[in-house]
Write an enzyme that holds these catalytic residues in place. Sequence first.
Site, PDB file in Angstrom:
ATOM      1  N   ASP A  13      35.556  34.340  43.525  1.00 30.09           N
ATOM      2  CA  ASP A  13      34.846  35.154  44.117  1.00 30.09           C
ATOM      3  C   ASP A  13      34.454  36.718  43.998  1.00 30.09           C
ATOM      4  O   ASP A  13      35.310  36.784  43.928  1.00 30.09           O
ATOM      5  CB  ASP A  13      34.488  35.504  45.980  1.00 30.09           C
ATOM      6  N   GLY A  32      31.662  38.970  50.987  1.00 32.68           N
ATOM      7  CA  GLY A  32      32.216  40.650  50.995  1.00 32.68           C
ATOM      8  C   GLY A  32      33.600  40.369  51.370  1.00 32.68           C
ATOM      9  O   GLY A  32      34.444  40.638  50.735  1.00 32.68           O
ATOM     10  N   HIS A  37      31.456  32.296  42.107  1.00 33.26           N
ATOM     11  CA  HIS A  37      30.483  32.279  42.650  1.00 33.26           C
ATOM     12  C   HIS A  37      30.549  34.354  42.795  1.00 33.26           C
ATOM     13  O   HIS A  37      31.495  35.579  42.629  1.00 33.26           O
ATOM     14  CB  HIS A  37      30.869  32.229  44.335  1.00 33.26           C
ATOM     15  N   ASP A  40      30.176  28.475  52.625  1.00 33.67           N
ATOM     16  CA  ASP A  40      31.016  29.427  52.413  1.00 33.67           C
ATOM     17  C   ASP A  40      31.322  30.400  53.242  1.00 33.67           C
ATOM     18  O   ASP A  40      30.341  31.205  53.779  1.00 33.67           O
ATOM     19  CB  ASP A  40      31.037  29.543  51.504  1.00 33.67           C
ATOM     20  N   GLY A  41      32.341  30.626  54.108  1.00 32.97           N
ATOM     21  CA  GLY A  41      32.851  31.311  54.618  1.00 32.97           C
ATOM     22  C   GLY A  41      32.712  30.570  56.505  1.00 32.97           C
ATOM     23  O   GLY A  41      32.184  30.713  56.920  1.00 32.97           O
ATOM     24  N   SER A  81      39.212  28.808  47.372  1.00 35.52           N
ATOM     25  CA  SER A  81      38.738  29.685  47.764  1.00 35.52           C
ATOM     26  C   SER A  81      40.243  30.779  47.261  1.00 35.52           C
ATOM     27  O   SER A  81      41.128  30.744  48.212  1.00 35.52           O
ATOM     28  CB  SER A  81      37.972  31.114  47.891  1.00 35.52           C
ATOM     29  N   GLY A 105      38.974  29.596  52.123  1.00 34.10           N
ATOM     30  CA  GLY A 105      39.391  30.948  51.954  1.00 34.10           C
ATOM     31  C   GLY A 105      41.112  30.900  53.070  1.00 34.10           C
ATOM     32  O   GLY A 105      42.170  30.402  52.174  1.00 34.10           O
ATOM     33  N   SER A 106      40.585  31.624  54.001  1.00 35.69           N
ATOM     34  CA  SER A 106      41.938  32.382  54.561  1.00 35.69           C
ATOM     35  C   SER A 106      42.505  31.419  54.989  1.00 35.69           C
ATOM     36  O   SER A 106      43.339  31.224  55.698  1.00 35.69           O
ATOM     37  CB  SER A 106      41.418  32.902  55.615  1.00 35.69           C
ATOM     38  N   GLY A 163      37.966  35.705  55.714  1.00 34.10           N
ATOM     39  CA  GLY A 163      38.922  35.643  57.651  1.00 34.10           C
ATOM     40  C   GLY A 163      37.632  36.225  57.765  1.00 34.10           C
ATOM     41  O   GLY A 163      38.133  36.164  59.162  1.00 34.10           O
ATOM     42  N   MET A 171      28.779  37.851  43.748  1.00 36.63           N
ATOM     43  CA  MET A 171      28.321  38.675  44.434  1.00 36.63           C
ATOM     44  C   MET A 171      27.718  40.090  43.708  1.00 36.63           C
ATOM     45  O   MET A 171      28.885  40.925  43.655  1.00 36.63           O
ATOM     46  CB  MET A 171      28.577  38.688  45.425  1.00 36.63           C
ATOM     47  N   MET A 202      25.310  31.208  52.047  1.00 33.45           N
ATOM     48  CA  MET A 202      26.796  31.684  53.025  1.00 33.45           C
ATOM     49  C   MET A 202      26.864  31.871  54.874  1.00 33.45           C
ATOM     50  O   MET A 202      25.870  31.442  55.048  1.00 33.45           O
ATOM     51  CB  MET A 202      26.097  33.015  52.923  1.00 33.45           C
ATOM     52  N   HIS A 259      36.960  27.669  43.301  1.00 31.34           N
ATOM     53  CA  HIS A 259      35.647  28.577  43.863  1.00 31.34           C
ATOM     54  C   HIS A 259      36.250  30.076  43.491  1.00 31.34           C
ATOM     55  O   HIS A 259      37.229  30.669  44.178  1.00 31.34           O
ATOM     56  CB  HIS A 259      34.975  28.706  45.022  1.00 31.34           C
ATOM     57  N   MET A 272      32.843  40.424  42.916  1.00 29.97           N
ATOM     58  CA  MET A 272      32.331  40.901  44.002  1.00 29.97           C
ATOM     59  C   MET A 272      32.519  41.807  42.578  1.00 29.97           C
ATOM     60  O   MET A 272      33.171  42.239  42.048  1.00 29.97           O
ATOM     61  CB  MET A 272      32.982  41.132  44.607  1.00 29.97           C
TER      62      MET A 272
HETATM   63  C1  DX5 Z   1      32.747  35.597  50.753  1.00 29.37           C
HETATM   64  C2  DX5 Z   1      33.379  34.919  50.264  1.00 29.37           C
HETATM   65  C3  DX5 Z   1      33.990  34.010  50.542  1.00 29.37           C
HETATM   66  C4  DX5 Z   1      35.306  34.038  51.342  1.00 29.37           C
HETATM   67  C5  DX5 Z   1      35.343  32.531  52.232  1.00 29.37           C
HETATM   68  O1  DX5 Z   1      32.351  37.025  50.453  1.00 29.37           O
HETATM   69  O2  DX5 Z   1      32.169  34.448  49.672  1.00 29.37           O
HETATM   70  O3  DX5 Z   1      34.837  33.019  49.426  1.00 29.37           O
HETATM   71  O4  DX5 Z   1      36.135  34.137  50.708  1.00 29.37           O
HETATM   72  O5  DX5 Z   1      36.878  33.376  52.641  1.00 29.37           O
HETATM   73  P1  DX5 Z   1      37.262  32.031  54.471  1.00 29.37           P
HETATM   74  O6  DX5 Z   1      37.107  31.318  54.264  1.00 29.37           O
HETATM   75  O7  DX5 Z   1      38.449  33.422  54.442  1.00 29.37           O
HETATM   76  O8  DX5 Z   1      35.938  32.524  55.005  1.00 29.37           O
HETATM   77 ZN    ZN Z   2      32.282  32.469  47.764  1.00 32.10          ZN
END
Ligand code: DX5
Ligand code: ZN
Length: 217
Positions: free
Chosen positions: A35, A142, A66, A171-172, A8, A193-194, A145, A68, A137, A33, A37
Site C-alpha cells: 500500500d 488511506g 497499490h 481491498d478493505g 498487505s 491487512g489487519s 482496520g 494511492m 475498494m 500487496h 500512499m
Molecule cells: C487501505 C489499503 C488496504 C488496507 C486493507 O487504503 O488499500 O490495502 O491495508 O487493510 P484492512 O484489511 O485492515 O482493511
Molecule cells: Zn491496498
Amino acid sequence: MKPMFAPSILSCDPSQFRPAVKEILESSVDWLHFDVMDGQFVPPITFGADLVKSLRTLGDAQFEAHLMTETPDAHFDAFIAAGCTRVIFHAEATHHAHRLCQALHERDVQAGVAINPATPVDCLLPLVGTMDLALIMTVNPGWGGQRLIEECLQKVRVLRETAPALDIEVDGGIDPTTIGRAWEAGANVFVTGSYLMRAPSVAAGLDELRAACSSRS
Ligand code: DX5
Ligand code: ZN
C-alpha cells in the site's frame, strides 16, 4: 475460479516488516500487496520502492504495488525495478487509465485499476479487455482496520457479470465475517491487512478465510 490472497503489511509494525513478510511468503500466498500512499491522493505517507526492493528476496510470491498516489505513472518504473509484477493505479488519479494500462504492458507487467467507494463502476467497463485486474475498494483508502462498505459489493456484481474471467480484487475490511459476501458477489482476489496481523498466525488466518469461501465454478 479459486480465491487468491494478497496480504498487505499496512497494519504491521514497520520495525517488524522483515519477519512479517517472511511469514507471509512462507504461507503460500499468491501475492504480497504493498500500500503505497503519497500524502496527496490520501493523507498518510507509507513507503516507497526501496522498501519493496529490500523485501523482494525473502520469498517467491509475486509483488503488487497499490499506488494511492497522484501522478501514478511517475512511479511505475521504480516499483517495477523493485520487483513488482503488477502495478495498480487509481482511476481517479488520471484522465488516461487506458494509456496507463498500455504503459504497464509495454513494461511487461500486469495493469490493475482501482476505484474508490464513491466512484461508479462504469468507468472500469471500457477497460475490461485491457486491464488485468480491477480493484474495487471496499473502504475509503488511506487506513487499515476499517469496516467493509457493503454497497461496494454491488459494483463487484456488475463487473463480474460483464467480465466472467477478469481478476476482481477487493481491498478493505476483509475478514472471515465479510469475505463470503465478497466472494459471492464475484471477487476472486482478496487483500487482507489487519485481520491477518491479528490472527494467531498468517497460515491460520488464511485457512479461516479460505474456509469462508464456498465453492464456485
Ligand atoms: C487501505 C489499503 C488496504 C488496507 C486493507 O487504503 O488499500 O490495502 O491495508 O487493510 P484492512 O484489511 O485492515 O482493511
Ligand atoms: Zn491496498
